[in-house]
Structures are given as structure tokens and as C-alpha cells.
Scaffold this motif. Structure first.
Motif, PDB file in Angstrom:
ATOM      1  N   HIS A  36      13.494   6.826 -18.506  1.00  0.00           N
ATOM      2  CA  HIS A  36      12.342   7.491 -17.896  1.00  0.00           C
ATOM      3  C   HIS A  36      12.767   8.281 -16.670  1.00  0.00           C
ATOM      4  CE1 HIS A  36      10.131   4.449 -20.248  1.00  0.00           C
ATOM      5  NE2 HIS A  36       9.083   5.270 -20.167  1.00  0.00           N
ATOM      6  N   LYS A  37      12.099   9.408 -16.470  1.00  0.00           N
ATOM      7  CA  LYS A  37      12.208  10.121 -15.207  1.00  0.00           C
ATOM      8  C   LYS A  37      11.083   9.614 -14.322  1.00  0.00           C
ATOM      9  CE  LYS A  37      12.524  14.736 -13.170  1.00  0.00           C
ATOM     10  NZ  LYS A  37      12.517  16.205 -13.430  1.00  0.00           N
ATOM     11  N   TYR A  38      11.414   9.103 -13.151  1.00  0.00           N
ATOM     12  CA  TYR A  38      10.412   8.470 -12.292  1.00  0.00           C
ATOM     13  C   TYR A  38      10.103   9.350 -11.081  1.00  0.00           C
ATOM     14  CZ  TYR A  38      14.521   7.156  -9.511  1.00  0.00           C
ATOM     15  OH  TYR A  38      15.678   7.191  -8.772  1.00  0.00           O
ATOM     16  N   ASP A  39       8.882   9.207 -10.613  1.00  0.00           N
ATOM     17  CA  ASP A  39       8.422   9.923  -9.426  1.00  0.00           C
ATOM     18  C   ASP A  39       7.206   9.192  -8.888  1.00  0.00           C
ATOM     19  OD1 ASP A  39       8.184  11.716  -7.420  1.00  0.00           O
ATOM     20  OD2 ASP A  39       7.773  13.468  -8.669  1.00  0.00           O
ATOM     21  N   VAL A  40       6.858   9.471  -7.634  1.00  0.00           N
ATOM     22  CA  VAL A  40       5.689   8.834  -7.037  1.00  0.00           C
ATOM     23  C   VAL A  40       4.424   9.234  -7.779  1.00  0.00           C
ATOM     24  CG1 VAL A  40       4.282   8.670  -4.951  1.00  0.00           C
ATOM     25  CG2 VAL A  40       6.774   8.631  -4.771  1.00  0.00           C
ATOM     26  N   GLY A  41       4.377  10.479  -8.245  1.00  0.00           N
ATOM     27  CA  GLY A  41       3.188  10.946  -8.933  1.00  0.00           C
ATOM     28  C   GLY A  41       3.049  10.395 -10.343  1.00  0.00           C
ATOM     29  N   SER A  42       4.117  10.461 -11.132  1.00  0.00           N
ATOM     30  CA  SER A  42       4.050  10.016 -12.521  1.00  0.00           C
ATOM     31  C   SER A  42       5.451   9.779 -13.062  1.00  0.00           C
ATOM     32  CB  SER A  42       3.339  11.063 -13.380  1.00  0.00           C
ATOM     33  OG  SER A  42       4.087  12.287 -13.370  1.00  0.00           O
TER      34      SER A  42
ATOM     35  N   PRO B  43      23.093   7.230 -11.310  1.00  0.00           N
ATOM     36  CA  PRO B  43      23.729   7.410  -9.993  1.00  0.00           C
ATOM     37  C   PRO B  43      23.563   8.810  -9.419  1.00  0.00           C
ATOM     38  CG  PRO B  43      25.373   7.527 -11.705  1.00  0.00           C
ATOM     39  CD  PRO B  43      24.082   7.176 -12.394  1.00  0.00           C
ATOM     40  N   THR B  44      22.933   9.725 -10.167  1.00  0.00           N
ATOM     41  CA  THR B  44      22.856  11.110  -9.712  1.00  0.00           C
ATOM     42  C   THR B  44      21.449  11.700  -9.703  1.00  0.00           C
ATOM     43  OG1 THR B  44      23.326  11.873 -11.972  1.00  0.00           O
ATOM     44  CG2 THR B  44      25.208  11.610 -10.478  1.00  0.00           C
ATOM     45  N   THR B  45      20.552  11.222 -10.558  1.00  0.00           N
ATOM     46  CA  THR B  45      19.212  11.809 -10.667  1.00  0.00           C
ATOM     47  C   THR B  45      18.150  10.726 -10.725  1.00  0.00           C
ATOM     48  OG1 THR B  45      19.359  11.880 -13.084  1.00  0.00           O
ATOM     49  CG2 THR B  45      20.092  13.839 -11.890  1.00  0.00           C
ATOM     50  N   ASN B  46      16.873  11.147 -10.737  1.00  0.00           N
ATOM     51  CA  ASN B  46      15.744  10.203 -10.773  1.00  0.00           C
ATOM     52  C   ASN B  46      15.464   9.745 -12.199  1.00  0.00           C
ATOM     53  OD1 ASN B  46      15.600  10.673  -8.069  1.00  0.00           O
ATOM     54  ND2 ASN B  46      13.557  11.558  -8.073  1.00  0.00           N
ATOM     55  N   LEU B  47      16.431   9.033 -12.763  1.00  0.00           N
ATOM     56  CA  LEU B  47      16.283   8.456 -14.093  1.00  0.00           C
ATOM     57  C   LEU B  47      16.506   6.951 -14.015  1.00  0.00           C
ATOM     58  CD1 LEU B  47      18.257  10.991 -16.357  1.00  0.00           C
ATOM     59  CD2 LEU B  47      15.771  10.831 -16.049  1.00  0.00           C
ATOM     60  N   VAL B  48      15.728   6.215 -14.785  1.00  0.00           N
ATOM     61  CA  VAL B  48      15.886   4.770 -14.857  1.00  0.00           C
ATOM     62  C   VAL B  48      15.886   4.372 -16.331  1.00  0.00           C
ATOM     63  CG1 VAL B  48      13.389   4.350 -14.651  1.00  0.00           C
ATOM     64  CG2 VAL B  48      15.011   2.536 -14.052  1.00  0.00           C
ATOM     65  N   ALA B  49      16.814   3.486 -16.690  1.00  0.00           N
ATOM     66  CA  ALA B  49      16.940   3.024 -18.075  1.00  0.00           C
ATOM     67  C   ALA B  49      16.537   1.564 -18.174  1.00  0.00           C
ATOM     68  CB  ALA B  49      18.375   3.208 -18.560  1.00  0.00           C
ATOM     69  N   SER B  50      15.903   1.219 -19.277  1.00  0.00           N
ATOM     70  CA  SER B  50      15.433  -0.151 -19.512  1.00  0.00           C
ATOM     71  C   SER B  50      15.861  -0.595 -20.906  1.00  0.00           C
ATOM     72  CB  SER B  50      13.908  -0.236 -19.401  1.00  0.00           C
ATOM     73  OG  SER B  50      13.443   0.411 -18.236  1.00  0.00           O
ATOM     74  N   SER B  51      16.287  -1.849 -21.023  1.00  0.00           N
ATOM     75  CA  SER B  51      16.656  -2.397 -22.329  1.00  0.00           C
ATOM     76  C   SER B  51      15.739  -3.561 -22.672  1.00  0.00           C
ATOM     77  CB  SER B  51      18.115  -2.856 -22.329  1.00  0.00           C
ATOM     78  OG  SER B  51      18.318  -3.927 -21.432  1.00  0.00           O
ATOM     79  N   LEU B  52      15.377  -3.658 -23.947  1.00  0.00           N
ATOM     80  CA  LEU B  52      14.399  -4.654 -24.396  1.00  0.00           C
ATOM     81  C   LEU B  52      15.023  -5.686 -25.313  1.00  0.00           C
ATOM     82  CD1 LEU B  52      12.605  -2.434 -23.198  1.00  0.00           C
ATOM     83  CD2 LEU B  52      10.979  -2.844 -25.063  1.00  0.00           C
ATOM     84  N   ILE B  53      14.292  -6.770 -25.474  1.00  0.00           N
ATOM     85  CA  ILE B  53      14.756  -7.854 -26.325  1.00  0.00           C
ATOM     86  C   ILE B  53      14.792  -7.450 -27.795  1.00  0.00           C
ATOM     87  CG2 ILE B  53      12.494  -8.888 -26.757  1.00  0.00           C
ATOM     88  CD1 ILE B  53      13.812 -11.634 -26.316  1.00  0.00           C
TER      89      ILE B  53
ATOM     90  N   THR C 155       0.809  -1.215   0.000  1.00  0.00           N
ATOM     91  CA  THR C 155       0.000   0.000   0.000  1.00  0.00           C
ATOM     92  C   THR C 155       0.849   1.274   0.000  1.00  0.00           C
ATOM     93  OG1 THR C 155      -0.097   0.062   2.432  1.00  0.00           O
ATOM     94  CG2 THR C 155      -1.776  -1.242   1.289  1.00  0.00           C
ATOM     95  N   ALA C 156       2.159   1.148   0.182  1.00  0.00           N
ATOM     96  CA  ALA C 156       3.032   2.321   0.244  1.00  0.00           C
ATOM     97  C   ALA C 156       3.082   3.013  -1.119  1.00  0.00           C
ATOM     98  CB  ALA C 156       4.432   1.904   0.687  1.00  0.00           C
ATOM     99  N   ALA C 157       3.121   4.339  -1.102  1.00  0.00           N
ATOM    100  CA  ALA C 157       3.217   5.104  -2.341  1.00  0.00           C
ATOM    101  C   ALA C 157       4.578   4.880  -2.982  1.00  0.00           C
ATOM    102  CB  ALA C 157       3.004   6.588  -2.039  1.00  0.00           C
ATOM    103  N   ARG C 158       4.567   4.646  -4.284  1.00  0.00           N
ATOM    104  CA  ARG C 158       5.799   4.399  -5.017  1.00  0.00           C
ATOM    105  C   ARG C 158       5.582   4.736  -6.481  1.00  0.00           C
ATOM    106  NH1 ARG C 158       5.726  -2.257  -4.707  1.00  0.00           N
ATOM    107  NH2 ARG C 158       3.672  -2.535  -5.634  1.00  0.00           N
TER     108      ARG C 158
END
Length: 394
Positions: free
Chosen positions: A41-47, A24-34, A4-7
Motif C-alpha cells: 500500500h501507498k500510505y498517507d495521512v489523507g488516504s 526504505p525509500t518511499t511511502n510504501l508499506v507491505a503486509s503479509s498474511l496467514i 488525536t494526532a493525524a496519521r
């Protein structure tokens, strides 16, 4: 684990996600696909907001990692190439085609000058990113390279392989530092813990093997407990790690003493490919076979540690204060004893009393002989009579 925690909301894709990495420095996450696509993406609890979408590789993008300052994203592919892109613009800054003879499995940022790559055949290479050419090549493994970690204090790159061995390389030298004995099981993941004194590896049978750093010939300890393979290890603290297993669970594991202390996330029985920790130590991100990158709250681990540290500091301060008070009481007791001893000595032996600059009986007698007029009759009549105590002005 608190569902139930906000994430941040999960990132859903149309194709399977193979790897995930936090900046390692900002709210960015990278994803690699097949498919060879890469997303940032820039991630946040809101969007969440997509920053970069690209297809740098013709075949699946199997591995990615950020540079130390977060400005570049390195990717490696089954098409045998690796490249670096600018995170802000998505533009390619470096590309090495046909980097290995076999498809690449991994790419690992070492420092601002070096990145490491590993392939399906067990070959590990170090690359000079400034000159954009190979620096060293190692061929100690006979099966795929599964994971790598760089231990900066020793400048060692540690690699695990499907051949059951752990290899250690000094990134300044052309020959390997050491290669372990075969562990009779595939090694899938690796992390350095306990302030650099221990190395833990994940195996396909669910056992965590533990090496003492510098003694890489064989494990010095083993910790069973996972029902299936340990495909990913993410270090939280020097004594805690999160493991990603083929049964879909993210487990929090403590070392020394060894025990499973909780579950951080659940992929509903789908194998976990990768689990990583955010730069602010607030979130875990993990990917599985459900085409999704999930976020999990892990900040409470560090909050608990801070509370433990504060409690420990308070206890230490209390002990210090009590010890100080004990020392003060001891000092007062000693002073009282000394005062009593001095008073007793005054009564028992006047020769130790300093009178008019005379420090012993000999000097006192000499003074009396020199100044006979100062001698009082009552002082010479009997040995029992005591001299008058001098005033403070004497």
C-alpha cells in the motif's frame, strides 16, 4: 502517545497479519498474511492506496522485507520457499522452492548481493541473489530462528533463537563468528544500538538482555520491566528503541541509563507481532492479532532530539564565545603587564633600551668613546641624571 494526532488510516484485512515492512525509500508499506497473500500500500495521512496484491505462497507468508533501494520485496513462507517480486509491477523476479528442509520463519535483506533466511529448526542460510543459489548454511541453533539483524560496519549477521542463544555470522565466511551461552530463556528479537557497541535482545520473560559487541559469550547487563514477552524491537536512535510486547503495548525504551519513557501505541491487550519504522522516521507501523496494521506518530522523538541538539550547539557556541572573550581579556591583561614592566625597566636599567641601534651598555659605551664630540657635559656630571629619551624619528 497522542490518539488525536493525524496519521495514516489503519489497514484492515480479512485474515491475520503476520509481518509488516516499510519501504526504505518511499511511502510504501507491505503486509503479509496467514493465507500466503502479500499486499503493498501507498500510505498517507489523507488516504491509503493499494499498489500490489498477490499470493506468492501456498501457505502462510511469515516474513517479508524490502531491498535496499526499495525496488524489490522479498518474502518467505511456511511452504519452505522464498521469492522476490518487483514492487512496481508485482511480477516475480526470483523464486527458490524447497529452500530449507523445514518451514521458513524469516527472510532478511543483507545487501544487493545477499539475503538471509532462517527456519523453524534453527538453520540460517545466506543466498547469492545474483546467481540465485545458496552461499552458506549454518546449523548452530536447535530451535526456531526468531529474528535477525545485519550490522553493516562489521558485515555481521546476528540471529536470535528459541533455544536461548544469540549467533553471529560474518557473511563472508562459512563458519559462525561466535555463539553466545544459553540465556535460559527464549530470545525473540534483536537490535544493535549505541553506535554498534551494544546488542540488545528481547526475551519471553520480559527482560532485555544487553551484550557488549564482540563479547557475545554472555550478557553484560539486563533490563527488566516488561510484564510479558518482548516479541519485536525497533531501533529509533542509538539510545532509544520501541518494543512490541505480548500485552499489546508499544513501549519507548531508553538505554544507558535504562528506563521506560513512554507508550507509542496500544493494541488493546493483543500480542504485537512486529513493529517497524518508516523511511522518514515519522511513523511506526505494527501488526497484531486484530487483522490490522496500525500507524503511530513517532516524529516527535526526532523533533525533540533536534531541539536538544540545537540547544547543545547553542550552549557550546556560548561557551566558545565566553572562552574567546576570556582569552581576549587575558591577552589584554598580559599586554598591560608587559607594558608596565617595560616602563619599569626603562626607569631602572637604561642598558636594556635600544638607542641608535645599541642594544646593551657595552655597545653604548663603545659608541660614546668613538664619538666623544656627541657627549653632553650635563650627562657626565652626575650618575643621577637620565639621558634624554630619543624621539620617534631616532
Amino acid at each position: 502517545m497522542d490518539d488525536t494526532a493525524a496519521r495514516p488510516k489503519s489497514l484492515k484485512f480479512k485474515e491475520p497479519v503476520i509481518d509488516v515492512a516499510f519501504s526504505p525509500t518511499t511511502n510504501l508499506v507491505a503486509s503479509s498474511l496467514i493465507t500466503g497473500h502479500v499486499f503493498v500500500h501507498k500510505y498517507d495521512v489523507g488516504s491509503n492506496q493499494r499498489q500490489v496484491r498477490g499470493k506468492p505462497h501456498k501457505k502462510s507468508c511469515r516474513s517479508l522485507c524490502f531491498s535496499g533501494d526499495g525496488s524489490l520485496l522479498y518474502t518467505a513462507s511456511k511452504d519452505r520457499s522464498w521469492q522476490a517480486m518487483d514492487v512496481e509491477t508485482g511480477a516475480e523476479t526470483t523464486r527458490i522452492d524447497a529452500a530449507h528442509e523445514k518451514p521458513l520463519n524469516l527472510i532478511k535483506y543483507v545487501n544487493e548481493q545477499i539475503v538471509a533466511t532462517g527456519d523453524e529448526a534453527g538453520c540460517v542460510k545466506l543466498w547469492d541473489v545474483r546467481q540465485k543459489k545458496q552461499a552458506f548454511s549454518y546449523s548452530e541453533h536447535v530451535d526456531y530462528v526468531s529474528d535477525m539483524v545485519f550490522h553493516a560496519p562489521k558485515r555481521h549477521l546476528l540471529a536470535t533463537s528459541g533455544d536461548g542463544c544469540l549467533s553471529v555470522y560474518d557473511v563472508r565466511k562459512a563458519k559462525p563468528f561466535q555463539v553466545s551461552a544459553n540465556q535460559d530463556d527464549e530470545l525473540l528479537s534483536v537490535a544493535v544500538i549505541r553506535g554498534g557497541s551494544k546488542v540488545v535482545v528481547g526475551e519471553t520473560d520480559g527482560v532485555m538482555g544487553i551484550f557488549s559487541y564482540g563479547q557475545f559469550g554472555d550478557v553484560t547487563d539486563r533490563f527488566p520491566g516488561h510484564p510479558q514477552s518482548i516479541d519485536s524491537i525497533c531501533k529509533l536512535t542509538e539510545d532509544l528503541c520501541v518494543t512490541g510486547s505480548s500485552d499489546g503495548l508499544l513501549r519507548i525504551v531508553q538505554f544507558f541509563p535504562h528506563k521506560l519513557i513512554g507508550v507509542a501505541g496500544d493494541h488493546q491487550a493483543l500480542p504485537v507481532e512486529k513493529v517497524v519504522l518508516s523511511h522518514d522516521q515519522q511513523w511506526l507501523a505494527s501488526c497484531s492479532h486484530d487483522h490490522t496494521v496500525h500507524f503511530w506518530d513517532i516524529g516527535y522523538i526526532y523533533a525533540d532530539e533536534d531541539e536538544d541538539d540545537e540547544a547543545s550547539e547553542a550552549a557550546e557556541q556560548k561557551d566558545t564565545n565566553e572562552s574567546k572573550e576570556d582569552h581576549e581579556l587575558d591577552a589584554q591583561a598580559v599586554a598591560i603587564r608587559i607594558s608596565r614592566d617595560v616602563d619599569s625597566d626603562d626607569e631602572e636599567d637604561e642598558s636594556e633600551v635600544d638607542i641608535d641601534g645599541c642594544s646593551d651598555a657595552g655597545e653604548l659605551r663603545t659608541s660614546e668613546e668613538t664619538h666623544p664630540e656627541e657627549t653632553h657635559p650635563e650627562e657626565t656630571q652626575t650618575d643621577v641624571a637620565q639621558p634624554d629619551k630619543p624621539s620617534l624619528d631616532a
